[in-house]
Write a protein that holds these residues in place. Structure first.
Motif, PDB file in Angstrom:
ATOM      1  N   LEU A  74       0.847  -1.189   0.000  1.00 42.42           N
ATOM      2  CA  LEU A  74       0.000   0.000   0.000  1.00 42.42           C
ATOM      3  C   LEU A  74       0.885   1.243   0.000  1.00 42.42           C
ATOM      4  CD1 LEU A  74      -2.786  -0.872   2.631  1.00 42.42           C
ATOM      5  CD2 LEU A  74      -2.983  -0.927   0.141  1.00 42.42           C
ATOM      6  N   HIS A 106       1.683   6.678   2.550  1.00 40.26           N
ATOM      7  CA  HIS A 106       0.780   7.592   3.282  1.00 40.26           C
ATOM      8  C   HIS A 106      -0.343   6.796   3.953  1.00 40.26           C
ATOM      9  CE1 HIS A 106      -1.622  11.212   4.136  1.00 40.26           C
ATOM     10  NE2 HIS A 106      -2.653  10.485   3.744  1.00 40.26           N
ATOM     11  N   ILE A 107      -0.893   5.813   3.241  1.00 42.26           N
ATOM     12  CA  ILE A 107      -1.996   4.994   3.793  1.00 42.26           C
ATOM     13  C   ILE A 107      -1.491   4.190   4.988  1.00 42.26           C
ATOM     14  CG2 ILE A 107      -3.703   3.190   3.317  1.00 42.26           C
ATOM     15  CD1 ILE A 107      -3.488   3.981   0.314  1.00 42.26           C
ATOM     16  N   LYS A 147      -1.118   6.402   8.000  1.00 42.40           N
ATOM     17  CA  LYS A 147      -2.407   6.780   8.590  1.00 42.40           C
ATOM     18  C   LYS A 147      -3.052   5.594   9.323  1.00 42.40           C
ATOM     19  CE  LYS A 147      -2.888  11.110   7.581  1.00 42.40           C
ATOM     20  NZ  LYS A 147      -3.047  12.122   8.651  1.00 42.40           N
ATOM     21  N   THR A 191     -13.424   0.848   5.772  1.00 40.92           N
ATOM     22  CA  THR A 191     -11.969   1.062   5.713  1.00 40.92           C
ATOM     23  C   THR A 191     -11.404   0.526   4.396  1.00 40.92           C
ATOM     24  OG1 THR A 191     -11.931   0.807   8.111  1.00 40.92           O
ATOM     25  CG2 THR A 191      -9.808   0.777   7.001  1.00 40.92           C
ATOM     26  N   ILE A 204      -9.283   2.701   1.848  1.00 40.20           N
ATOM     27  CA  ILE A 204      -7.911   2.312   1.473  1.00 40.20           C
ATOM     28  C   ILE A 204      -7.777   2.168  -0.045  1.00 40.20           C
ATOM     29  CG2 ILE A 204      -6.250   0.374   1.523  1.00 40.20           C
ATOM     30  CD1 ILE A 204      -7.188  -0.164   4.428  1.00 40.20           C
ATOM     31  N   LEU A 213      -7.969   5.552  -1.975  1.00 40.11           N
ATOM     32  CA  LEU A 213      -6.725   6.320  -1.840  1.00 40.11           C
ATOM     33  C   LEU A 213      -5.598   5.667  -2.642  1.00 40.11           C
ATOM     34  CD1 LEU A 213      -6.613   7.425   1.921  1.00 40.11           C
ATOM     35  CD2 LEU A 213      -7.871   8.397   0.017  1.00 40.11           C
ATOM     36  N   GLN A 214      -5.541   4.339  -2.592  1.00 34.78           N
ATOM     37  CA  GLN A 214      -4.500   3.608  -3.325  1.00 34.78           C
ATOM     38  C   GLN A 214      -4.638   3.836  -4.836  1.00 34.78           C
ATOM     39  OE1 GLN A 214      -1.988   1.859  -1.955  1.00 34.78           O
ATOM     40  NE2 GLN A 214      -1.136   1.052  -3.857  1.00 34.78           N
ATOM     41  N   CYS A 270      -2.816   8.722  -3.598  1.00 35.53           N
ATOM     42  CA  CYS A 270      -2.757   9.714  -2.510  1.00 35.53           C
ATOM     43  C   CYS A 270      -2.322  11.107  -2.965  1.00 35.53           C
ATOM     44  CB  CYS A 270      -1.844   9.225  -1.372  1.00 35.53           C
ATOM     45  SG  CYS A 270      -2.491   7.769  -0.556  1.00 35.53           S
ATOM     46  N   TYR A 298      -8.069  10.518   6.842  1.00 34.82           N
ATOM     47  CA  TYR A 298      -6.979   9.812   6.149  1.00 34.82           C
ATOM     48  C   TYR A 298      -6.317  10.634   5.036  1.00 34.82           C
ATOM     49  CZ  TYR A 298      -7.880   5.419   8.565  1.00 34.82           C
ATOM     50  OH  TYR A 298      -7.993   4.440   9.521  1.00 34.82           O
ATOM     51  N   THR A 299      -6.995  11.696   4.587  1.00 33.35           N
ATOM     52  CA  THR A 299      -6.396  12.491   3.498  1.00 33.35           C
ATOM     53  C   THR A 299      -5.683  13.732   4.031  1.00 33.35           C
ATOM     54  OG1 THR A 299      -8.527  13.608   3.156  1.00 33.35           O
ATOM     55  CG2 THR A 299      -8.020  11.734   1.737  1.00 33.35           C
TER      56      THR A 299
END
Length: 203
Positions: free
Chosen positions: A6, A9-10, A13, A51, A55, A58-59, A63, A92-93
């Motif tokens: 991943l 950044h993820i 977080k 979640t 995830i 964002l992936q 990000c 998360y962002t």
């Protein structure tokens, strides 16, 4: 076993929220979503569906912000869910350049249009509001990579289902991921519409 492959950044977080290992559902679903397949994700409450949605979105977007057109759309049942999921995404962002926009149906549609036009990476909306935006050419969908539907049982309501059908017919090719707590009959209807050749992960 920790999360694998991943974006850093993820992972950072997840660690800050003390999520260190995937649930069985996440272990089964995240690799399939990352592969780009259309997917039905069926799992009970607290299996980690929200979640997972977060995830994988964002992936998919690495990000980071790109251009002004949205690259991810998340559709939910109502305004309360829009706010709830937007709050989760914002946790998360933060400290990334990703722009999350909450399509608040209490705002005039022209306000939504002008704010989205300024640039957004992720739109969180109800199907009805999204359909209104598309009808008024308020969303550029040419860069869209993924559309996710959270807790899809609400699509058994005619207004939501009709709006969703109109939305999917307006879109260019993108990945669809549908989350549900049960193997609801509505999923079969979606399969015959825009989810042909989809896969299913059920826990």
């Amino acid at each position: 076993m920790p999360f694998k492959k991943l974006h850093s950044h993820i992972l950072e977080k997840l660690e800050s929220h003390e999520i260190t290992a995937p649930t069985p559902f996440q272990k089964a679903s995240i690799p399939v979503i990352k592969s780009g397949a259309n997917l039905f994700c069926v799992a009970p409450e607290n299996a980690g569906k929200s979640t997972t949605l977060l995830i994988t979105t964002l992936q998919k977007l690495k990000c980071e912000e790109v251009g002004v057109a949205p690259r991810a759309i998340v559709l939910v049942e109502n305004r309360e869910k829009v706010i709830e999921l937007s709050d989760l995404f914002l946790k998360y962002t933060r400290h990334s350049s990703l722009r999350v926009y909450m399509c608040d149906d209490k705002l005039h549609i022209d306000v939504l249009k002008s704010e989205i036009f300024e640039g957004a990476d992720i739109l969180i909306s109800t199907p009805v509001t999204m359909n209104k935006l598309l009808l008024l050419e308020g969303v550029n969908t040419t860069q869209l990579k993924i559309l996710s539907i959270d807790d899809a049982a609400f699509l058994s309501k005619t207004t939501s289902y009709t709006a969703l059908m109109a939305v999917t017919q307006s879109l260019h090719k993108c990945q669809y991921v549908v989350y549900s707590e049960t193997n609801h009959p509505i999923l079969k209807r979606l399969e015959s519409q825009f989810m042909q050749y989809s896969r299913t992960v059920a826990i």
